[in-house]
Write a protein that holds these residues in place. Sequence first.
Motif, mmCIF file in Angstrom:
data_model
loop_
_atom_site.group_PDB
_atom_site.id
_atom_site.type_symbol
_atom_site.label_atom_id
_atom_site.label_comp_id
_atom_site.label_asym_id
_atom_site.label_seq_id
_atom_site.Cartn_x
_atom_site.Cartn_y
_atom_site.Cartn_z
ATOM 1 N N LEU A 207 3.374 36.900 23.154
ATOM 2 C CA LEU A 207 4.359 37.712 22.419
ATOM 3 C C LEU A 207 4.160 37.556 20.915
ATOM 4 C CD1 LEU A 207 7.115 39.364 23.064
ATOM 5 C CD2 LEU A 207 8.225 37.299 22.232
ATOM 6 N N LEU A 208 4.017 36.323 20.458
ATOM 7 C CA LEU A 208 3.867 36.063 19.016
ATOM 8 C C LEU A 208 2.534 36.599 18.496
ATOM 9 C CD1 LEU A 208 5.292 32.419 18.847
ATOM 10 C CD2 LEU A 208 6.403 34.494 17.984
ATOM 11 N N ALA A 209 1.463 36.367 19.241
ATOM 12 C CA ALA A 209 0.146 36.824 18.789
ATOM 13 C C ALA A 209 0.103 38.351 18.732
ATOM 14 C CB ALA A 209 -0.951 36.294 19.725
ATOM 15 N N ALA A 210 0.710 39.004 19.718
ATOM 16 C CA ALA A 210 0.696 40.474 19.742
ATOM 17 C C ALA A 210 1.568 41.047 18.635
ATOM 18 C CB ALA A 210 1.163 40.976 21.111
ATOM 19 N N ALA A 211 2.752 40.474 18.431
ATOM 20 C CA ALA A 211 3.632 40.962 17.369
ATOM 21 C C ALA A 211 2.937 40.809 16.014
ATOM 22 C CB ALA A 211 4.954 40.187 17.371
ATOM 23 N N TYR A 212 2.311 39.660 15.810
ATOM 24 C CA TYR A 212 1.597 39.404 14.557
ATOM 25 C C TYR A 212 0.444 40.384 14.373
ATOM 26 C CZ TYR A 212 -1.760 37.347 11.413
ATOM 27 O OH TYR A 212 -2.674 37.168 10.407
ATOM 28 N N ILE A 239 -5.710 35.974 22.264
ATOM 29 C CA ILE A 239 -4.967 36.452 23.435
ATOM 30 C C ILE A 239 -4.353 37.835 23.223
ATOM 31 C CG2 ILE A 239 -4.481 34.250 24.537
ATOM 32 C CD1 ILE A 239 -1.873 34.109 23.017
ATOM 33 N N ALA A 240 -4.198 38.267 21.980
ATOM 34 C CA ALA A 240 -3.584 39.578 21.727
ATOM 35 C C ALA A 240 -4.456 40.720 22.233
ATOM 36 C CB ALA A 240 -3.303 39.762 20.237
ATOM 37 N N ALA A 241 -5.717 40.429 22.574
ATOM 38 C CA ALA A 241 -6.609 41.463 23.102
ATOM 39 C C ALA A 241 -6.372 41.723 24.591
ATOM 40 C CB ALA A 241 -8.074 41.062 22.881
ATOM 41 N N GLY A 242 -5.524 40.927 25.222
ATOM 42 C CA GLY A 242 -5.289 41.052 26.663
ATOM 43 C C GLY A 242 -4.701 42.402 27.078
ATOM 44 N N SER A 243 -4.772 42.675 28.358
ATOM 45 C CA SER A 243 -4.334 43.963 28.918
ATOM 46 C C SER A 243 -2.874 44.302 28.580
ATOM 47 C CB SER A 243 -4.487 43.918 30.435
ATOM 48 O OG SER A 243 -3.661 44.897 31.043
ATOM 49 N N LEU B 228 1.072 21.862 31.702
ATOM 50 C CA LEU B 228 0.664 23.112 32.340
ATOM 51 C C LEU B 228 0.070 24.127 31.369
ATOM 52 C CD1 LEU B 228 3.635 23.493 34.839
ATOM 53 C CD2 LEU B 228 1.318 22.691 35.304
ATOM 54 N N ALA B 229 0.057 23.799 30.089
ATOM 55 C CA ALA B 229 -0.476 24.742 29.102
ATOM 56 C C ALA B 229 -1.979 24.924 29.288
ATOM 57 C CB ALA B 229 -0.181 24.232 27.695
ATOM 58 N N GLY B 230 -2.449 26.147 29.107
ATOM 59 C CA GLY B 230 -3.849 26.475 29.390
ATOM 60 C C GLY B 230 -4.648 26.889 28.172
ATOM 61 N N THR B 231 -5.659 27.724 28.404
ATOM 62 C CA THR B 231 -6.603 28.059 27.332
ATOM 63 C C THR B 231 -5.990 28.983 26.276
ATOM 64 O OG1 THR B 231 -7.427 29.853 28.726
ATOM 65 C CG2 THR B 231 -8.650 27.790 28.769
ATOM 66 N N GLY B 232 -5.061 29.867 26.691
ATOM 67 C CA GLY B 232 -4.408 30.735 25.707
ATOM 68 C C GLY B 232 -3.625 29.891 24.710
ATOM 69 N N PHE B 233 -2.838 28.960 25.244
ATOM 70 C CA PHE B 233 -2.084 28.016 24.431
ATOM 71 C C PHE B 233 -3.015 27.225 23.508
ATOM 72 C CE2 PHE B 233 -0.567 23.712 23.765
ATOM 73 C CZ PHE B 233 0.770 23.852 23.430
ATOM 74 N N ARG B 234 -4.121 26.765 24.072
ATOM 75 C CA ARG B 234 -5.067 25.946 23.298
ATOM 76 C C ARG B 234 -5.539 26.665 22.038
ATOM 77 N NH1 ARG B 234 -10.522 25.773 26.127
ATOM 78 N NH2 ARG B 234 -10.543 27.821 25.121
ATOM 79 N N ASP B 235 -6.004 27.892 22.198
ATOM 80 C CA ASP B 235 -6.530 28.629 21.050
ATOM 81 C C ASP B 235 -5.423 29.035 20.079
ATOM 82 O OD1 ASP B 235 -8.920 28.328 22.255
ATOM 83 O OD2 ASP B 235 -9.198 30.429 22.804
ATOM 84 N N PHE B 236 -4.297 29.470 20.644
ATOM 85 C CA PHE B 236 -3.186 29.949 19.820
ATOM 86 C C PHE B 236 -2.631 28.843 18.920
ATOM 87 C CE2 PHE B 236 1.436 30.679 19.329
ATOM 88 C CZ PHE B 236 1.432 31.937 18.731
ATOM 89 N N THR B 237 -2.641 27.604 19.412
ATOM 90 C CA THR B 237 -2.018 26.503 18.664
ATOM 91 C C THR B 237 -3.024 25.646 17.895
ATOM 92 O OG1 THR B 237 -2.141 25.050 20.598
ATOM 93 C CG2 THR B 237 -0.084 26.284 20.279
#
Lengths: 301, 301
Positions: A207-212, A239-243, B228-237
């Motif tokens: 949500l944050l990555a897409a809004a940004y 992740i903002a590139a996701g479907s 439980l955090a995964g790869t999206g979390f990893r890159d985003f943070t």
Amino acid sequence: MTLTAASGVAQGADGPLIPVLAVVGVGLIGGSVALALREAGQVGRVLGVGRNAQSLTRAQALGLIDEVATPEQAAAEADVVLLAMPVGGVRAALTQMRPHLRPETLLTDAGSTKLEIVEAARAVLGDRIGQFVPGHPIAGAERSGPEAASATLYRHRTVILTPLPENTSGGVARVRELWQACGARVFEMEAQAHDRVLGSISHMPHLLAAAYMAQVAGADDAALRLTLAGTGFRDFTRIAAGSPEMWRDIFLSNRDALRVELGSVRAVLDEMERAMVQGDGEALEALLLRAAQARRNWRKE
Amino acid sequence: MTLTAASGVAQGADGPLIPVLAVVGVGLIGGSVALALREAGQVGRVLGVGRNAQSLTRAQALGLIDEVATPEQAAAEADVVLLAMPVGGVRAALTQMRPHLRPETLLTDAGSTKLEIVEAARAVLGDRIGQFVPGHPIAGAERSGPEAASATLYRHRTVILTPLPENTSGGVARVRELWQACGARVFEMEAQAHDRVLGSISHMPHLLAAAYMAQVAGADDAALRLTLAGTGFRDFTRIAAGSPEMWRDIFLSNRDALRVELGSVRAVLDEMERAMVQGDGEALEALLLRAAQARRNWRKE
């Protein structure tokens, strides 16, 4: 909090774990399960089900599935049916399968939220609900479609199962073994806890990555900004590139949990802005330190 | 909008581009410049200046600098002085150097914001302001300190110079060549545009990632979430692990531009929340599509 991790892949005594697997929605998620099970020698025949004929043809050409099947055929022939389509399509697929479902067939899914799917499954399956073991592999990529499928997608990744009171322990164990055969570590927890936690650590970053990203793309000088963006931007926005279709469904499905989290993130942003306005370097640094320490300690235990 | 990209590294006719370089603050940023220039054969002697004696000793042991010097010595002996410390310390360093500064010595910096540094430099340097060419290498990592320095940090990275009307073209060219010798591509733009654009594509991601990370770390079930955090979390943070002290200074220094951007990001978050509450899947998907397309097209031109 019910949270148990199981490990150790059971090997089929003679023959594969799943003689006939049906994958409904043969894209990145479902296709990767098929490939991983094949590589592990744990699947016999793979049936592919889906609304997109082109996509199924490609999946067959890529060796993800052995043959194309209808939902009815899948229900009648498969030992395990994996529902790997967007959350929005699960109810329709279950409705088509229900009348043809053998009592020993197991259903499981890969949906990113669990409360809504469990509710839909209960409504459609009725007294057969015990055959449905809800699951969620926490793996994915910005790519999608059968071409993106990979036998290694789930290796060392986490899969969460949210078993129902009606499930048999044998059924849950079989679905667990399916994912372990793909290389994943499997956790079990309640559906509500799943949706709260995933709302926090998966949906909120998106949500944050897409809004940004939408905000940057909408700026007057977007081209200049994007030219100068560097590696921090790259990772933060990946992740903002996701479907968009998939994430729309997830956000709508998990809106209640997500809004609670968003309120809580907004409160931290308010606090940071207050500290900036007031030149309160101490409060700002304390907050940044809390974030940095938590991130640096992550996955170090 | 003044934005020009220059390319092509000028090679010293005889001898290195910079006979004596002084680096004030020998950490990741300054240490990497010293290493890169050495590797390119474009620096003679490197003086290291800093408040932390231990850090300087390590920098010398690592071969980043040839000798330790005071600000006064650096001002009197160096051809180019690179200020590579947190924004907050620049004024004090310039004040110490000012009385000893030779007229032909060039000063430049690596600060993440430019308006505040230019203002401080004007106040301290007075009629010597023409010797100061403001700069900002857009490179960094979550690590810091002399041990993190690398000769390749700036390769294919962007460096922005925000030249002042008082700079000579020869002075600007020399600083440009310094960065090009490190492997960077160099842009020139105005300080105000720099701060607005960097506020958007560098500081805002850090603000959001840090606020989010602090929120997760503060949750009652933080341990479960982080497990439980995964790869999206990893890159985003990832960026949230950065130096709290450095980012505190950046946020305070660039608060005006940053608050404008934050208001604009909040407006998109409001729109997404409204769409979720009203079950407006169309608006939600349109917004997610805008973000996904912008991200997918980035760096494809």
